[in-house]
Design a protein around this motif. Structure first.
Motif, short mmCIF file in Angstrom:
data_model
loop_
_atom_site.label_atom_id
_atom_site.label_comp_id
_atom_site.label_asym_id
_atom_site.label_seq_id
_atom_site.Cartn_x
_atom_site.Cartn_y
_atom_site.Cartn_z
N ASN A 272 18.83 -6.97 -0.96
CA ASN A 272 18.61 -6.25 -2.12
C ASN A 272 17.30 -6.66 -2.64
OD1 ASN A 272 21.46 -5.49 -2.18
ND2 ASN A 272 22.06 -7.51 -2.95
N LYS A 273 16.30 -6.54 -1.73
CA LYS A 273 15.02 -6.23 -2.17
C LYS A 273 14.09 -5.13 -1.46
CE LYS A 273 14.71 -10.17 -4.90
NZ LYS A 273 14.30 -10.11 -6.27
N LEU A 274 13.14 -4.56 -1.77
CA LEU A 274 12.52 -3.50 -1.42
C LEU A 274 11.31 -4.01 -0.81
CD1 LEU A 274 12.12 -0.40 -0.73
CD2 LEU A 274 10.95 -0.21 -2.83
N TYR A 275 10.89 -4.25 0.43
CA TYR A 275 9.71 -4.74 1.04
C TYR A 275 8.64 -3.64 1.61
CZ TYR A 275 12.35 -8.88 0.92
OH TYR A 275 13.14 -10.04 0.90
N HIS A 276 7.45 -4.05 1.55
CA HIS A 276 6.46 -2.89 2.04
C HIS A 276 5.64 -3.91 3.38
CE1 HIS A 276 2.09 -1.46 1.36
NE2 HIS A 276 2.83 -0.63 2.19
N MET A 277 5.42 -2.80 4.26
CA MET A 277 4.73 -3.40 5.23
C MET A 277 3.32 -2.55 5.37
SD MET A 277 6.27 -5.65 7.23
CE MET A 277 5.73 -5.69 8.96
N PRO A 278 2.43 -3.38 4.75
CA PRO A 278 0.92 -2.85 4.68
C PRO A 278 0.48 -2.36 6.20
CG PRO A 278 1.04 -4.49 3.14
CD PRO A 278 2.22 -4.60 4.00
N LEU A 279 0.67 -3.15 7.21
CA LEU A 279 0.01 -3.20 8.54
C LEU A 279 0.50 -1.77 9.08
CD1 LEU A 279 -1.48 -4.64 10.79
CD2 LEU A 279 0.75 -5.16 11.43
N TYR A 280 1.74 -1.18 8.67
CA TYR A 280 2.19 -0.10 9.39
C TYR A 280 1.86 1.29 8.55
CZ TYR A 280 4.78 -2.95 12.42
OH TYR A 280 5.36 -3.65 13.57
N ASP A 281 1.08 1.38 7.39
CA ASP A 281 0.55 2.50 6.52
C ASP A 281 -0.18 3.05 7.34
OD1 ASP A 281 2.41 1.83 4.40
OD2 ASP A 281 0.47 0.64 3.31
N ASN A 282 0.00 4.13 8.07
CA ASN A 282 -0.73 4.79 9.14
C ASN A 282 -1.47 5.90 8.80
OD1 ASN A 282 1.62 6.21 8.59
ND2 ASN A 282 1.52 6.92 10.80
N VAL A 283 -1.13 6.62 7.50
CA VAL A 283 -1.95 7.83 6.96
C VAL A 283 -2.65 7.36 5.57
CG1 VAL A 283 -1.72 10.14 6.31
CG2 VAL A 283 -0.74 9.42 8.37
N ASP A 284 -3.76 7.62 5.61
CA ASP A 284 -4.46 7.28 4.15
C ASP A 284 -4.11 8.28 3.21
OD1 ASP A 284 -6.04 6.19 2.23
OD2 ASP A 284 -7.87 7.34 2.96
N GLY A 285 -3.52 7.84 2.08
CA GLY A 285 -2.87 8.77 1.19
C GLY A 285 -1.55 9.24 1.59
N ASP A 287 2.83 8.29 2.38
CA ASP A 287 3.66 7.39 1.98
C ASP A 287 3.63 5.85 2.45
OD1 ASP A 287 4.87 9.40 0.43
OD2 ASP A 287 6.11 9.80 2.04
N GLN A 288 3.94 4.82 1.52
CA GLN A 288 4.03 3.60 2.07
C GLN A 288 5.14 3.10 2.93
OE1 GLN A 288 3.83 0.94 -1.43
NE2 GLN A 288 1.53 0.91 -1.38
N ILE A 289 5.00 2.35 3.81
CA ILE A 289 6.23 2.07 4.78
C ILE A 289 6.91 1.10 4.31
CG2 ILE A 289 6.50 1.26 7.33
CD1 ILE A 289 4.99 4.06 6.79
N LYS A 290 8.23 1.38 3.77
CA LYS A 290 9.14 0.35 2.99
C LYS A 290 10.43 0.22 3.63
CE LYS A 290 6.91 2.01 -1.40
NZ LYS A 290 7.24 2.59 -2.76
N PHE A 291 11.02 -0.84 3.49
CA PHE A 291 12.44 -0.96 3.92
C PHE A 291 13.24 -1.71 2.91
CE2 PHE A 291 9.32 -1.80 7.21
CZ PHE A 291 9.60 -1.21 8.39
#
Length: 438
Positions: A272-285, A287-291
């Protein structure tokens, strides 16, 4: 450290030879291999190609020798949507087109990271994570959607597969080597006190070279194309001079990309937590890669609901565990190697993730489910390994396999609980690049 003594070796040998079944198992394993010797053909009794809910889809695609499963799975969902809307079951999109832009965007993200982390030593764990990720062709649904939103899509005939898109090793090896060398140059510029303009000039030069490399390997992507197809009623369609972005804007205007959430099941992290993986943010501007991490039953419930609504479901999984390509079986009892060896290697999902034994290695698509009074018996899986494996390219997955080896599903918000929707729309916790969240 203690030395293994001769007496201990003798004891081990005596223990092995105490049970005559060990010699029988050894002969079978040496003759036919460990997996074949431990294969459990009884799983066929429950994996029988019949499903209570099944989408009407065309043939499968084939990613060949590449790590582009995430793009294939994403474009499979889009092609099923397009096919249903336009009555054209076997229409396919170009994987090579989106793969081209992935290489450009990912190089841009890599260079930005190398500039940002230039004050850290090369052996810093975050720097090493980025260097290890250079050139990679694996990815995730959200990364593919970022590319679709920015660059659109094209039919497969507008940018067909080539040797290098089907066999990506040469390209990703060359890109990784170049990007790592460029990282050294960028770090040197930062250490010498170069201005932001100078760094941007160097980065643009490197990106220009990456564009050249990818264009040589894959060909330049089309700027316009003619949309031409004959639908399932044999009616002919032609629309000239579409740009890839116009294609998405016109034919996917009702496809709500932002309504999708990645539900993950990684019990080595808090639920029940939302996580963000900055390493996978592939396009500047982009959406963030979240799970959104939740218990496994919510992944199954949401996936079933989405299938019953008529839409396919992408899922990330550890495909090489308890899988046979020939039959397409995915079952936790498929290979009984523990019985063959006389050991117990069973681990919890959390422990597998924590130790690196568990990891999502592949993306596929759910296109059917078999239920008995709400109890899930098995799933129909569309793979992207061609039609020579499984049941004409489709695989059958047991529910225990789903629970053990599925790490995420991509589903619409309408199939989440109200609390999960709030969490998915709220702030995310940044993960370190080395965190294993499946």
């Amino acid at each position: 450290m203690t030395v293994i003594s001769d007496q201990e070796i003798a004891d081990f040998s005596a223990d092995f030879n105490t049970n005559s079944k060990n010699q029988v198992a050894s002969r079978a394993a040496r003759r036919s291999g460990l997996l074949e010797a431990s294969f459990n053909d009884r799983v066929s009794e429950r994996l029988n190609h019949v499903f209570s809910t099944e989408l009407d889809v065309g043939g499968v695609t084939d990613q060949k020798h590449s790590g582009r499963c995430w793009e294939f799975a994403t474009l499979n969902v889009l092609r099923h949507y397009f096919g249903k809307k336009n009555k054209v079951k076997d229409f396919t999109f170009s994987q090579a087109y989106n793969f081209f832009w992935d290489k450009i965007e990912r190089a841009n993200a890599f260079y930005d990271a190398m500039i940002r982390l230039a004050d850290k030593p090369l052996n810093d764990r975050e720097v090493q994570s980025w260097l290890a990720f250079a050139g990679e062709d694996g990815g995730l649904w959200s990364m593919a959607i970022n590319l679709v939103k920015k660059y659109g899509v094209v039919p497969s005939y507008a940018m067909p597969e080539s040797f290098n898109s089907n066999n990506t090793t040469g390209l990703i090896d060359s890109l990784a080597r170049k990007e790592r060398k460029d990282a050294i140059a960028l770090r040197k510029l930062v250490s010498e006190g170069s201005s932001q303009d100078e760094l941007e000039k160097a980065k643009k030069h490197f990106l220009n070279e990456v564009y050249r490399m990818v264009s040589v390997a894959l060909g330049e992507p089309p700027k316009k194309f003619d949309l031409e197809y004959r639908d399932d009623d044999k009616k002919y369609h032609l629309e000239r001079d579409l740009t890839p972005r116009e294609f998405v804007q016109k034919y996917f205007k009702d496809f709500k990309f932002d309504d999708y959430v990645v539900l993950s099941n990684c019990p080595n992290h808090e639920f029940n937590k939302l996580y963000h993986m900055p390493l996978y943010d592939n396009v500047d501007g982009g959406d963030q890669i979240k799970f959104l991490n939740v218990p496994i039953e919510y992944l199954a419930q949401a996936a079933v609901a989405q299938l019953k609504s008529g839409d396919a479901v992408i899922f990330g999984n550890d495909v090489l565990k308890q899988m046979e390509r020939k039959t397409g079986y995915l079952d936790t009892e498929l290979y009984q190697t523990d019985k063959l060896f006389g050991v117990d290697t069973k681990m919890s999902k959390a422990d597998r993730l924590a130790t690196g034994e568990g990891f999502a290695t592949h993306d596929m698509t759910l296109v059917g489910v078999d239920e008995d009074h709400g109890h899930i018996r098995k799933w129909k899986v569309e793979n992207s390994w061609g039609d020579k494996y499984g049941h004409k390219g489709f695989y059958e997955m047991s529910q225990p396999w789903f629970e053990d080896y599925v790490y995420d599903v991509v589903v619409r918000k309408e199939f989440l609980t109200d609390e999960q929707v709030k969490l998915a729309e709220g702030p995310a916790i940044d993960l370190k690049p080395w965190d294993n969240i499946g």
